[in-house]
Design an enzyme around this catalytic site. Sequence first.
Site, mmCIF file in Angstrom:
data_model
loop_
_atom_site.group_PDB
_atom_site.id
_atom_site.type_symbol
_atom_site.label_atom_id
_atom_site.label_comp_id
_atom_site.label_asym_id
_atom_site.label_seq_id
_atom_site.Cartn_x
_atom_site.Cartn_y
_atom_site.Cartn_z
ATOM 1 N N ARG A 248 1.089 -1.348 -0.178
ATOM 2 C CA ARG A 248 0.543 0.083 -0.191
ATOM 3 C C ARG A 248 0.631 1.109 -0.195
ATOM 4 O O ARG A 248 1.539 1.521 0.261
ATOM 5 C CB ARG A 248 -0.826 0.338 1.287
ATOM 6 C CG ARG A 248 -2.126 -1.205 1.727
ATOM 7 C CD ARG A 248 -2.815 -1.197 2.358
ATOM 8 N NE ARG A 248 -3.572 -2.777 2.716
ATOM 9 C CZ ARG A 248 -4.394 -2.817 3.517
ATOM 10 N NH1 ARG A 248 -4.444 -1.331 4.343
ATOM 11 N NH2 ARG A 248 -5.302 -3.954 3.165
ATOM 12 N N GLU A 335 -7.343 0.325 15.574
ATOM 13 C CA GLU A 335 -8.200 -0.774 14.433
ATOM 14 C C GLU A 335 -6.186 -1.453 14.815
ATOM 15 O O GLU A 335 -5.040 -1.700 14.344
ATOM 16 C CB GLU A 335 -7.824 0.448 13.326
ATOM 17 C CG GLU A 335 -8.724 -1.079 12.574
ATOM 18 C CD GLU A 335 -9.084 -0.785 10.461
ATOM 19 O OE1 GLU A 335 -8.409 -1.165 10.116
ATOM 20 O OE2 GLU A 335 -8.909 0.864 10.076
#
Length: 407
Positions: A248, A335
């Site tokens: 990413r 997260e």
Amino acid sequence: MIDIKLLRENPDVVRDSIKRRGLVIDVDKVLGLDQKRVALIQQTESLRSTLKIDGKPTADELTNLQETKKRFEQAHSELEKLTSEYNELFTQIPNIISVGTPDGGEENNQEIERWGDTQLDFNPKDHLELSELYDLYDFKAGSKVSGNKFYFTKHKAVKLWQAIQMATQEIVEEAGFQLIGVPHLVSSKVAEGTGFFPKGEENQNYIDSSQDLVMIATSEIPLTGLHMDEVLTLDAPIKYAGISPSYRLEAGAYGKFSKGLYRTHQFDKLEMYVYCKAEQSDDVLQEILNIQKSICQAFVVPYRVVRIASGDLSAPAYQKYDVEYYSPIDKCYRELTSCSNCSDYQSRNLNIKYQPKAGRAQYAHTLNGTAVVSSRMPIAILENHQSADGIVHLPDAIAKYYGKSEL
């Protein structure tokens, strides 16, 4: 993509979903283009049928054929241009939102439950300090070789990740998931079909334009493409556990929670992915979420579950939950994993159907959920299982594969 029939018959439902996501898409323009497109399709088909004549045409028939052919070619050309414009807008429309999804952005994500002890009676070290202490990760060397946000994983950290992955595989296999390795690059068609290939500044993918290939951000992408253009049986849900690295760009993602391992350009991941019938997907999402919770409980990582608000949903997601681990360093939840029900949004893009016992084939529902990631779970383990003297005591589920109970 959504069902065009839904847009035609219930445009207000689509408008509401778009508005609640905080997006601006001209639904009326899409509907107008659709009407023109349908009319042109009918016109071209009608003209095509008149181009067929049995036997040798007369002079008048030949003249009419030539005129009809010109009109057909003109209409067909208009249809191609209109279809391109229509597809460009229509595919921007996100999935509809499930009932019960809270409104607003990330700050409105709804807490569902908490688990685990978050109290430490000493000042804990963060994972970077523990990395120095145990010689786990080399970010300086990674930056030298590949640039910022790349790193080398050293001996103990490699063993720790392997133990975490093996312990996680044991849990997902017991739940009926089949392990599968996937290609690390996919075509742009597959990337676009899964909803992981936004255009412009929002793109977070490494792209090889010369070969029309995209490096995967998650194994969800190739696992969606796996059954592209197929009709599945789905007597029972098909469950995969994809093993792959993920790549990413993480452009613009350099906030206070981006130091060290938490947000990097490359990491390893074990991803749960399910194909099922429409009527099963709500239950399957809860099953995936329960597995994620059981992984955290097996690793004794304190967590909370939040339901993701409308403005924080990705385009394919119909419903989504995050599992967040407790950070004793930041004194908040961050997260760790997420799971989404994408309903039939992805399967419509890539033409993935299933055949019920009666009636016509229907589009399958697709769901995904992170089992474990090589970056964030080690942070959660290291920071939550340290003692005041800096010793990291591994939970039994991980120690079983690591070979001892301390790092």
